[in-house]
Design a protein around this motif. Structure first.
Motif, mmCIF file in Angstrom:
data_model
loop_
_atom_site.group_PDB
_atom_site.id
_atom_site.type_symbol
_atom_site.label_atom_id
_atom_site.label_comp_id
_atom_site.label_asym_id
_atom_site.label_seq_id
_atom_site.Cartn_x
_atom_site.Cartn_y
_atom_site.Cartn_z
ATOM 1 N N UNK A 96 35.889 37.746 23.632
ATOM 2 C CA UNK A 96 36.140 37.493 25.052
ATOM 3 C C UNK A 96 36.221 38.800 25.823
ATOM 4 N N UNK A 97 35.654 38.784 27.014
ATOM 5 C CA UNK A 97 35.933 39.797 28.026
ATOM 6 C C UNK A 97 36.805 39.111 29.075
ATOM 7 N N UNK A 98 38.074 39.480 29.122
ATOM 8 C CA UNK A 98 39.017 38.902 30.086
ATOM 9 C C UNK A 98 38.921 39.719 31.369
ATOM 10 N N UNK A 99 38.170 39.196 32.339
ATOM 11 C CA UNK A 99 38.010 39.906 33.615
ATOM 12 C C UNK A 99 39.026 39.347 34.608
ATOM 13 N N UNK A 100 40.132 40.002 34.716
ATOM 14 C CA UNK A 100 41.240 39.456 35.461
ATOM 15 C C UNK A 100 42.064 38.556 34.543
ATOM 16 N N UNK A 101 43.202 38.083 34.991
ATOM 17 C CA UNK A 101 43.680 38.083 36.377
ATOM 18 C C UNK A 101 44.448 39.343 36.793
ATOM 19 N N UNK A 102 44.400 40.382 35.946
ATOM 20 C CA UNK A 102 45.253 41.557 36.178
ATOM 21 C C UNK A 102 44.516 42.601 37.002
ATOM 22 N N UNK A 103 44.115 42.175 38.200
ATOM 23 C CA UNK A 103 43.315 43.018 39.076
ATOM 24 C C UNK A 103 44.029 43.167 40.413
ATOM 25 N N UNK A 104 43.471 44.005 41.270
ATOM 26 C CA UNK A 104 44.089 44.234 42.572
ATOM 27 C C UNK A 104 43.643 43.138 43.545
ATOM 28 N N UNK A 105 44.570 42.393 44.135
ATOM 29 C CA UNK A 105 44.184 41.323 45.061
ATOM 30 C C UNK A 105 43.434 41.830 46.277
ATOM 31 N N UNK A 106 43.493 43.139 46.526
ATOM 32 C CA UNK A 106 42.747 43.717 47.636
ATOM 33 C C UNK A 106 41.316 44.070 47.275
#
Length: 369
Positions: A118-128
């Motif tokens: 798996x490549x977990x793209x998010x949810x740990x990203x910047x909401x901006x």
């Protein structure tokens, strides 16, 4: 045992001769020869895509049998192994997707690519800096990530390093064997450099959804260009200008290519799902209703032709579609044509038209036949 004849790209360079294989490469017999000197077929290592959201009308977040369709779609275009890539979503939806991915990992679909994890793209990203990600960004919690990893192996995780607590989280993830990529970030150049010191490995779809390069504020792009060994890039010639691709090629030794493909890959123009979003494929791209680019329709055989069209030597282009991805994941038995490696092979004619694909020795049926 099967045998193919042609110009074979090996770790030691081009060999003109025969490659024999069953599920793995058994032997290579040949002599050094420039493939430009003859009209024989070109044999390359099977492509490895570390960023795949969908294909053939299906999306990874659907779970279940969606991976059957996705892996078959990409295998027909030369992708012999891939990472199933999630979208930013509530925990329950991510867990649903991971359960489906785990089933695909446990049993490769006949006629499909191997799912490596798996490549977990998010949810740990910047909401901006969501880009096309749904607005469910949140701070990373190690216990939650560990729970995801128990459902299906996380090989790559994209996060924004400037979010509170994420810098320390990078070190914890690296200790667990998860490669951390920096992306969907408003972080500064300094944040990028610090994240690399903490063990981050790569950058997610370089240039897209991150702070750009300015000569007084180099941004996350500047950190990648100045310090990265690895970074992924989407070479559909829509996400990144050819000039920027060439700059990255000069700066980042092991820049590798991904599709960031959506359900629209391999499909006609129309509306498709991307996580919770509905996206529209038209004019060669995929967009949200507001015009934001939302993944791609790229396949890796097309990526090869695009790279060669930009002026890369064929062997250099091929390494950026297979070898560097395998190295980044720590895999020694994929991404190269050598004795003992999985028989993941793509066969092209001299005009770079795909003629045949083998995944672990299985001939893949498809439009190239």
């Amino acid at each position: 045992m099967l045998t193919l004849t042609g110009n074979i790209l090996t770790p030691d360079g081009w060999q003109h001769g025969q490659l024999s294989f069953d599920s793995r490469v058994v032997g290579i017999i040949g002599a050094p020869l420039d493939p430009a000197s003859n009209a024989d077929d070109i044999l390359l290592p099977g492509f490895i895509d570390l960023h795949v959201h969908g294909g053939g009308g299906r999306d990874v977040m659907e779970g279940a049998d969606a991976l059957d369709v996705i892996t078959r779609t990409h295998a027909r275009h030369g992708t012999t192994s891939l990472l199933a890539t999630t979208m930013t979503a509530p925990k329950r939806e991510i867990e649903h997707a991971l359960n489906g991915v785990q089933r695909a990992i446990a049993q490769r679909t006949a006629g499909g690519s191997r799912v490596l994890g798996v490549h977990l793209e998010g949810p740990y990203i910047n909401p901006g800096k969501l880009g096309a990600q749904p607005n469910f960004a949140r701070d990373g919690i190690l216990s939650e990530i560990s729970g995801f990893n128990e459902l299906a192996p996380l090989k790559v995780l994209t996060l924004a390093p400037e979010v509170q607590g994420h810098m320390e989280l990078i070190s914890d993830l690296v200790l667990r064997g998860i490669r951390v990529q920096l992306g969907h970030t408003l972080g500064s150049y300094e944040d990028g450099v610090e994240a690399l010191k903490h063990g981050a490995t790569s950058f997610t779809h370089l240039f897209n959804a991150m702070t750009g390069l300015h000569h007084r504020e180099p941004g996350m792009v500047g950190a990648a260009l100045a310090h990265a060994e690895y970074a992924e890039l989407i070479p559909d010639l829509l996400h990144v200008h050819p000039g920027a691709i060439k700059a990255a090629l000069r700066a980042i030794p092991k820049l590798y290519c991904v599709t960031d493909s959506t359900a629209a890959a391999g499909m006609p123009d129309g509306n498709y799902k991307l996580g919770r979003h509905t996206v529209t494929k038209c004019m060669g791209g995929v967009r949200l209703p507001d015009g934001t680019l939302a993944g791609s329709t790229l396949t890796l055989d097309e990526a090869l032709r695009n790279l060669v069209g930009l002026g890369l030597d064929l062997d250099d282009a091929a390494r950026r579609l297979s070898t560097y991805q395998a190295e980044m994941l720590g895999l020694s038995d994929r991404g190269q044509l050598k004795v003992g490696a999985h028989a993941d092979i793509v066969v092209f004619d001299r005009n770079l038209k795909l003629k045949a694909v083998y995944v672990e020795g299985e001939l893949i049926p498809g439009e190239q036949q």
